[in-house]
Design a protein around this motif. Structure first.
Motif, PDB file in Angstrom:
ATOM      1  N   VAL A 126       0.830  -1.206   0.000  1.00 44.40           N
ATOM      2  CA  VAL A 126       0.000   0.000   0.000  1.00 44.40           C
ATOM      3  C   VAL A 126       0.863   1.253   0.000  1.00 44.40           C
ATOM      4  N   LYS A 127       1.999   1.236   0.705  1.00 41.73           N
ATOM      5  CA  LYS A 127       2.901   2.383   0.683  1.00 41.73           C
ATOM      6  C   LYS A 127       3.524   2.545  -0.698  1.00 41.73           C
ATOM      7  N   ALA A 128       3.864   1.438  -1.329  1.00 37.81           N
ATOM      8  CA  ALA A 128       4.427   1.504  -2.676  1.00 37.81           C
ATOM      9  C   ALA A 128       3.405   2.048  -3.669  1.00 37.81           C
ATOM     10  N   LEU A 129       2.165   1.612  -3.541  1.00 43.04           N
ATOM     11  CA  LEU A 129       1.121   2.135  -4.428  1.00 43.04           C
ATOM     12  C   LEU A 129       0.858   3.615  -4.168  1.00 43.04           C
ATOM     13  N   GLY A 130       0.911   4.021  -2.899  1.00 43.63           N
ATOM     14  CA  GLY A 130       0.754   5.428  -2.563  1.00 43.63           C
ATOM     15  C   GLY A 130       1.871   6.285  -3.142  1.00 43.63           C
ATOM     16  N   MET A 131       3.106   5.784  -3.073  1.00 39.74           N
ATOM     17  CA  MET A 131       4.237   6.518  -3.663  1.00 39.74           C
ATOM     18  C   MET A 131       4.121   6.552  -5.183  1.00 39.74           C
ATOM     19  N   THR A 132       3.658   5.473  -5.775  1.00 42.14           N
ATOM     20  CA  THR A 132       3.461   5.445  -7.223  1.00 42.14           C
ATOM     21  C   THR A 132       2.443   6.491  -7.641  1.00 42.14           C
ATOM     22  N   LEU A 133       1.352   6.555  -6.921  1.00 39.30           N
ATOM     23  CA  LEU A 133       0.318   7.539  -7.211  1.00 39.30           C
ATOM     24  C   LEU A 133       0.848   8.960  -7.006  1.00 39.30           C
ATOM     25  N   GLY A 134       1.559   9.182  -5.900  1.00 44.88           N
ATOM     26  CA  GLY A 134       2.120  10.505  -5.621  1.00 44.88           C
ATOM     27  C   GLY A 134       3.136  10.936  -6.659  1.00 44.88           C
ATOM     28  N   PHE A 135       4.024  10.018  -7.038  1.00 43.38           N
ATOM     29  CA  PHE A 135       5.032  10.340  -8.052  1.00 43.38           C
ATOM     30  C   PHE A 135       4.374  10.624  -9.390  1.00 43.38           C
ATOM     31  N   GLY A 136       3.395   9.805  -9.760  1.00 43.04           N
ATOM     32  CA  GLY A 136       2.719  10.018 -11.039  1.00 43.04           C
ATOM     33  C   GLY A 136       2.025  11.365 -11.100  1.00 43.04           C
ATOM     34  N   LEU A 137       1.310  11.722 -10.040  1.00 45.55           N
ATOM     35  CA  LEU A 137       0.612  13.005 -10.016  1.00 45.55           C
ATOM     36  C   LEU A 137       1.583  14.177 -10.027  1.00 45.55           C
ATOM     37  N   LEU A 138       2.612  14.114  -9.180  1.00 48.29           N
ATOM     38  CA  LEU A 138       3.547  15.226  -9.078  1.00 48.29           C
ATOM     39  C   LEU A 138       4.384  15.376 -10.350  1.00 48.29           C
ATOM     40  N   ALA A 139       4.882  14.279 -10.889  1.00 49.41           N
ATOM     41  CA  ALA A 139       5.703  14.368 -12.098  1.00 49.41           C
ATOM     42  C   ALA A 139       4.884  14.864 -13.290  1.00 49.41           C
ATOM     43  N   THR A 140       3.637  14.445 -13.392  1.00 53.01           N
ATOM     44  CA  THR A 140       2.786  14.905 -14.484  1.00 53.01           C
ATOM     45  C   THR A 140       2.503  16.402 -14.363  1.00 53.01           C
TER      46      THR A 140
END
Length: 194
Positions: free
Chosen positions: A24-38
């Motif tokens: 769940v932490k990995a998925l949260g970081m994936t979501l955060g990175f995707g949103l911020l990088a985009t």
């Protein structure tokens, strides 16, 4: 380490190891990175033609990354306090990664989407493997991703696991094994192999 993306790759290592002790932490970081990088990439695309290279562009990327990172921090805190508490430090490192990626030209790179997806896949895979092999379960606290406060233990696959894999040294070991397996697979599949 002579590739131009080596420094941003090293800056992504703390998130890759520190925030992947559970899926769940990995998925949260994936979501955060995707949103911020985009958001950062789109913002810099509109600002880049109006800024000179060097100081003004660096300052603009710093301000944009800090603003977007603060918005992500607050949104994660409002959405799921439990997940925010688990990822707080690593979410704060994401703006620095965006700045470093901008400085090496990542957001103008033709393969930026493939590289970003590879990083997100590595986060998710490493998180799932570390949780599965380290605790014997998968999906603990998945409700955090949708803002629920759950105490679920996920799907129990086995009783217990190798606790070392949920710690940072175990993350490095597992990441090294995954990189070695990927390298061996690439060499095995290469056309020059006889």
């Amino acid at each position: 380490m002579n590739k131009p993306l080596a420094l941003p790759g090293l800056l992504m290592l703390p998130a890759l190891i520190g925030a992947t002790d559970s899926w769940v932490k990995a998925l949260g970081m994936t979501l955060g990175f995707g949103l911020l990088a985009t958001a950062f990439g789109l913002g810099m695309r509109s600002l880049r033609p109006h800024l000179q290279a060097g100081g003004p562009r660096l300052l603009a990327s710093l301000l944009l990354a800090a603003g977007l990172g603060s918005c992500l921090w607050l949104a994660a805190q409002a959405w799921s306090l439990e997940l925010h508490q688990q990822l707080g430090l690593y979410l704060a490192l994401l703006p620095l990664q965006c700045i470093a990626l901008e400085q090496v030209g990542f957001f103008q790179h033709a393969d930026r989407l493939r590289l970003a997806l590879a990083f997100c896949a590595a986060l998710s895979l490493l998180g799932a493997l570390r949780e599965l092999l380290g605790t014997g379960s998968l999906g603990s606290h998945l409700g955090w991703l949708i803002g629920m406060t759950d105490t679920g233990s996920g799907w129990i696959v086995a009783n217990g696991g190798l606790h070392l894999l949920t710690l940072a040294p175990g993350g490095f070991i597992l990441l090294g094994l995954l990189l070695a397996a990927t390298r061996a697979w690439t060499l095995y599949r290469s056309p020059s192999r006889k």
